[in-house]
Design a protein around this motif. Structure first.
Motif, short mmCIF file in Angstrom:
data_model
loop_
_atom_site.label_atom_id
_atom_site.label_comp_id
_atom_site.label_asym_id
_atom_site.label_seq_id
_atom_site.Cartn_x
_atom_site.Cartn_y
_atom_site.Cartn_z
N ASP A 1 0.48 0.55 7.62
CA ASP A 1 -0.14 1.28 6.52
C ASP A 1 -1.60 1.57 6.85
O ASP A 1 -2.05 1.28 7.96
CB ASP A 1 0.01 0.54 5.18
N ILE A 2 -2.33 2.11 5.90
CA ILE A 2 -3.70 2.52 6.12
C ILE A 2 -4.60 1.34 6.51
O ILE A 2 -5.60 1.51 7.19
CB ILE A 2 -4.27 3.29 4.90
N LYS B 1 -1.83 8.63 13.16
CA LYS B 1 -2.39 9.75 13.92
C LYS B 1 -2.94 9.23 15.24
O LYS B 1 -3.59 8.21 15.30
CB LYS B 1 -3.49 10.45 13.13
N GLN C 1 3.03 17.12 7.04
CA GLN C 1 2.04 16.26 7.70
C GLN C 1 2.53 15.74 9.06
O GLN C 1 1.73 15.57 9.97
CB GLN C 1 1.71 15.06 6.81
N ALA D 1 -1.91 9.28 8.07
CA ALA D 1 -3.21 8.80 8.56
C ALA D 1 -3.11 7.55 9.45
O ALA D 1 -3.76 7.50 10.49
CB ALA D 1 -4.15 8.55 7.39
N PRO D 2 -2.30 6.53 9.09
CA PRO D 2 -2.27 5.33 9.93
C PRO D 2 -1.68 5.53 11.33
O PRO D 2 -1.89 4.69 12.19
CB PRO D 2 -1.40 4.35 9.14
N LYS E 1 -0.59 10.73 -0.44
CA LYS E 1 -1.32 11.96 -0.16
C LYS E 1 -1.52 12.18 1.35
O LYS E 1 -1.29 13.25 1.86
CB LYS E 1 -2.68 11.93 -0.87
N ASP E 2 -1.96 11.14 2.05
CA ASP E 2 -2.18 11.23 3.49
C ASP E 2 -1.36 10.16 4.20
O ASP E 2 -1.89 9.23 4.79
CB ASP E 2 -3.67 11.09 3.81
#
Length: 195
Positions: free
Chosen positions: A83-84, A120, A151, A117-118, A113-114
């Motif tokens: 996760d983030i 990329k 995404q 992100a984790p 939403k994003d």
């Protein structure tokens, strides 16, 4: 008790508890492990925290009885707890260590939403989105699938959604550019009530 535990709750477990769950999952997957090269691979959902430890990686290697060639050709790993908040350096280390052991690595992302992100900047064979945790409204599920497809496009060759409530979502998956879609298994309680 046949209750599905949401993936997000695994992150709250202590490392020892997580290891025992992952070890049981790996042992169960070992029952279906390909015995020879050329058979379809087995996907094993596991925690990246477990695979950070030598004990976790050893459990994975023992699933094939130490036959590393079968592990490399017959196992896909799905990291379910990224996760983030996952440190990129630790994820890099784990992916480096286990990518040499297995056929490929998938990462399960969390809806949001994003959601990408984790992951990329990482090279993986697939990304998965588990729809079991989503609100039951069809519009919310479809919207998250579309966001996921948008995404995740070009980040991995395989984009998969899991836990869909009906096969009507396969059209949404196609529109979103998702390569694989899996239906939710019928719950045991609903099967028992029909009997």
């Amino acid at each position: 008790s046949r209750t599905v535990i949401p993936t997000r709750t695994f992150g709250k477990l202590p490392d020892d508890d997580l290891y025992f769950i992952d070890k049981a999952t790996i042992d169960y997957a070992g029952l279906y492990m390909p015995k020879t090269k050329g058979q379809p691979p087995v996907m094993i959902p596991t925690s990246f925290r477990t695979l950070q430890t030598r004990k976790g990686r050893n459990a994975l290697m023992l699933a094939t009885g130490g036959a590393t060639d079968l592990l490399r050709s017959g196992v896909l790993l799905e990291l379910v707890d990224v996760d983030i908040g996952t440190p990129a350096s630790q994820l890099t280390d784990v992916m480096g260590l286990v990518s040499a052991l297995c056929r490929g690595i998938f990462i399960r992302v969390r809806p949001g939403k994003d959601m990408i992100a984790p992951v990329k900047g990482f090279r993986m064979q697939g990304l998965t989105l588990d729809c079991v945790d989503l609100p039951p409204a069809d519009t919310q599920v479809a919207l998250q699938m579309l966001h996921f497809g948008e995404q995740a496009r070009h980040l991995a060759p395989v984009l998969a959604v899991l836990g869909l409530s009906n096969d009507g979502f396969t059209h949404v998956a196609s529109v979103a550019g998702i390569t694989h879609a899996g239906m939710r298994a019928a719950s045991a309680t609903s099967d028992e009530s029909k009997a």
